[in-house]
Scaffold this active site. Structure first.
Site, PDB file in Angstrom:
ATOM      1  N   HIS A 212       0.015   1.238  18.454  1.00  0.00           N
ATOM      2  CA  HIS A 212      -1.046   0.979  17.482  1.00  0.00           C
ATOM      3  C   HIS A 212      -2.394   0.729  18.153  1.00  0.00           C
ATOM      4  O   HIS A 212      -3.326   0.247  17.508  1.00  0.00           O
ATOM      5  CB  HIS A 212      -0.693  -0.199  16.575  1.00  0.00           C
ATOM      6  CG  HIS A 212       0.732  -0.207  16.132  1.00  0.00           C
ATOM      7  ND1 HIS A 212       1.275   0.786  15.361  1.00  0.00           N
ATOM      8  CD2 HIS A 212       1.741  -1.077  16.388  1.00  0.00           C
ATOM      9  CE1 HIS A 212       2.551   0.533  15.139  1.00  0.00           C
ATOM     10  NE2 HIS A 212       2.859  -0.587  15.752  1.00  0.00           N
TER      11      HIS A 212
ATOM     12  N   ARG B 291     -17.422  -6.412  15.299  1.00  0.00           N
ATOM     13  CA  ARG B 291     -17.783  -6.578  16.702  1.00  0.00           C
ATOM     14  C   ARG B 291     -18.098  -5.206  17.295  1.00  0.00           C
ATOM     15  O   ARG B 291     -17.976  -4.179  16.622  1.00  0.00           O
ATOM     16  CB  ARG B 291     -16.618  -7.195  17.476  1.00  0.00           C
ATOM     17  CG  ARG B 291     -15.314  -6.403  17.303  1.00  0.00           C
ATOM     18  CD  ARG B 291     -14.205  -6.893  18.196  1.00  0.00           C
ATOM     19  NE  ARG B 291     -12.917  -6.338  17.829  1.00  0.00           N
ATOM     20  CZ  ARG B 291     -12.477  -5.133  18.136  1.00  0.00           C
ATOM     21  NH1 ARG B 291     -13.268  -4.297  18.811  1.00  0.00           N
ATOM     22  NH2 ARG B 291     -11.290  -4.721  17.772  1.00  0.00           N
TER      23      ARG B 291
ATOM     24  N   GLU C 226       0.845  -1.199   0.000  1.00  0.00           N
ATOM     25  CA  GLU C 226       0.000   0.000   0.000  1.00  0.00           C
ATOM     26  C   GLU C 226       0.877   1.245   0.000  1.00  0.00           C
ATOM     27  O   GLU C 226       1.995   1.238   0.535  1.00  0.00           O
ATOM     28  CB  GLU C 226      -0.883   0.047   1.254  1.00  0.00           C
ATOM     29  CG  GLU C 226      -2.103  -0.820   1.200  1.00  0.00           C
ATOM     30  CD  GLU C 226      -3.011  -0.600   2.403  1.00  0.00           C
ATOM     31  OE1 GLU C 226      -4.130  -1.108   2.358  1.00  0.00           O
ATOM     32  OE2 GLU C 226      -2.592   0.066   3.377  1.00  0.00           O
TER      33      GLU C 226
END
Length: 503
Positions: free
Chosen positions: A237, A294, A202
């Site tokens: 993160h 979720r 990416e």
């Protein structure tokens, strides 16, 4: 129409307690599960029934889907809510629940499988013209071909594990000369962490903000979005501070991202509550990142600005009920912030801490909500995530929400362990955050542990600062940063190593 009479919560701590409370308000009988380490936990005491499913290590307790299904059979349970973490995004478990004749309060296993793999997720959303970060749409293993693609995309680029998460199997490549080495490292790490060496490429997005959109779908084809959450304040993160709405989105951009999120959900026939994550660059271009199938940790800020109970909505959808509202019925009211209170030492690289909560006094007052699973005198176990609580504040606007959060942090009394409360004060009084001019590199660019303020400023000062910051932000454009928080390297914490060792 299906009817849930008894619900088992396949989780622990604050999220288990959160789900149990909503179920109780709906008149549903509840069952908690627990490990030997959680025998005296609050969620165990709150539920109508509770069953021990194994030793402290999660692999021998909370991750034992077979044991959980046995408990359901023994106690006449007809539905399972997985919370988040543990088995919540395990398609195999969701399928086993369905095959056992039980209701899984969440999406279908098929939707989980599609969105659980970054490459299959990209393929699924292509038909809806969802903006994607430039790069490959499928796994690639040929180094020479991958290098050519990277040169076409333009450096810097990211090499990412298809099955990855949390920064594992991910490498930033700044120039062609280091491509081969970094690709091999990414493949090796992906195999080690996930048992799958598939990687893709990416473009490396600069100056990113992490924006996510809450979606909700039913079994009748209705899907809505519940607006965005700003999640750019991160360490390792993982998010530490979230807010809703984002201070940077215009109404037009919000509508565009919201529609894209709905289309992502439609691409996999999504039902229940889910979250679509985007990267927003410094020029306000946005790109689909992934979908979390979720309930999210930070769902309370969405609840505060919409007035909805997302757990109740999940249960209603699982029972086959259609959504009681359409997109045009939903509006944003006020502003909400969430600080994840972790048992970590911000002055020591956020290393997790364990010990006893010698003092534990929750903040109170207008606009303050605490979702937790602890009380004074309890121990913080080493086996699980170090989050103690989610401190949430709500105000008429962002300035009031910030002022209330600062007041709540000052009132929150915790001794016996180090926590992220002082870090919360640092962020909420920093000019970059107050102005709204920040991205996922906030900690790298602004945080100096030695400058943590010992006490929070008074609420009036904070409100003035926030108001001034908002004025400044309206006159200045956010500056570009040089890296994405998702890709910034981080060492695995000692807490994580200990958890793995305990298993």
């Amino acid at each position: 129409m299906k009817k849930i009479s008894k619900l088992l919560v396949a989780n622990r701590g604050e999220i288990a307690l959160r789900v149990l409370r909503s179920a109780k308000e709906m008149g549903i009988a509840t069952v908690a599960i627990y490990s030997e380490a959680d025998r005296n936990a609050l969620h165990v005491r709150y539920a109508d029934e509770a069953v021990c499913v194994g030793p402290p290590a999660s692999a021998q307790s909370y991750l034992r889907g077979d044991k959980i299904l046995e408990v359901c059979k023994e106690l006449g349970v007809d539905a399972i809510h997985p919370g988040y973490g543990f088995l919540s995004e395990n398609a195999g478990f969701a399928r086993a629940v369905r095959e056992a004749g039980l209701i899984f309060v969440g999406p279908s296993p098929e939707a989980m499988e599609i969105m659980g793999d970054k490459l299959s997720a990209k393929q699924a959303v292509k038909a809806y013209n969802i903006p994607l970060v430039p790069g490959t749409d499928e796994a690639i293993s040929d180094v020479a071909a991958a290098k050519q693609i990277a040169e076409e995309v333009g450096f810097p680029i990211l090499i990412k594990a298809s099955a990855g998460g949390g920064g594992k199997g991910m490498r930033i490549v700044n120039h062609a000369g280091e491509f081969e080495e970094q690709m091999q490292l990414a493949i090796n790490e992906a195999i080690s962490a996930f048992g799958d060496g598939a990687v893709f490429i990416e473009k490396f997005v600069t100056g990113p903000r992490h924006i996510e959109i809450q979606v909700l779908g039913d079994e009748h084809g209705n899907i809505v979005h519940l607006f965005e959450r700003e999640c750019s304040i991160q360490r390792r993160h993982q998010k530490v501070i979230e807010e809703a709405p984002s201070s940077v989105l215009t109404p037009e951009l919000r509508a565009q991202m919201g529609q894209c999120a709905v289309d992502v959900a439609r691409a996999c026939n999504y039902t229940g509550a889910g979250t679509v994550e985007f990267l927003l660059d410094d020029k306000h271009n946005f790109y689909f990142l992934e979908m979390n199938t979720r309930l999210q940790v930070e769902h309370p800020v969405t609840e505060q600005i919409t007035g909805l109970d997302l757990v109740k909505e999940q249960i209603k959808v699982a029972q086959g009920q259609p959504l009681a509202f359409a997109q045009e019925d939903l509006t944003i009211t006020g502003h909400a912030l969430e600080l994840r209170v972790y048992a970590e030492d911000p002055q020591n690289n956020f290393l997790p801490d364990i010990g006893t909560l010698s003092t534990y006094v929750r903040p109170q007052g207008p606009g303050v909500r605490v979702d937790d699973g602890f009380e004074q005198g309890m121990d913080i176990p080493i086996y699980y995530d170090p989050m103690i609580a989610k401190l949430v504040t709500f105000g008429a606007d962002r300035a009031e929400a910030i002022a209330r959060m600062l007041r709540a942090i000052e009132e929150y009394k915790i001794t016996g362990i180090e926590t992220t409360l002082p870090f919360g004060t640092y962020v909420l009084t920093h000019p970059a955050f107050v102005s709204g001019n920040f991205d996922t590199n906030f900690i790298r660019d602004h945080f100096t542990p030695t400058t943590l303020a010992p006490t929070a400023p008074d609420a009036a000062t904070a409100k003035v600062a926030a108001a001034l910051g908002a004025m400044l932000f309206s006159e200045k454009k956010p500056k570009a940063a040089v890296a994405t928080g998702e890709a910034a390297g981080a060492e695995t914490s000692g807490w994580r190593r200990n958890r793995l060792g305990a298993r």
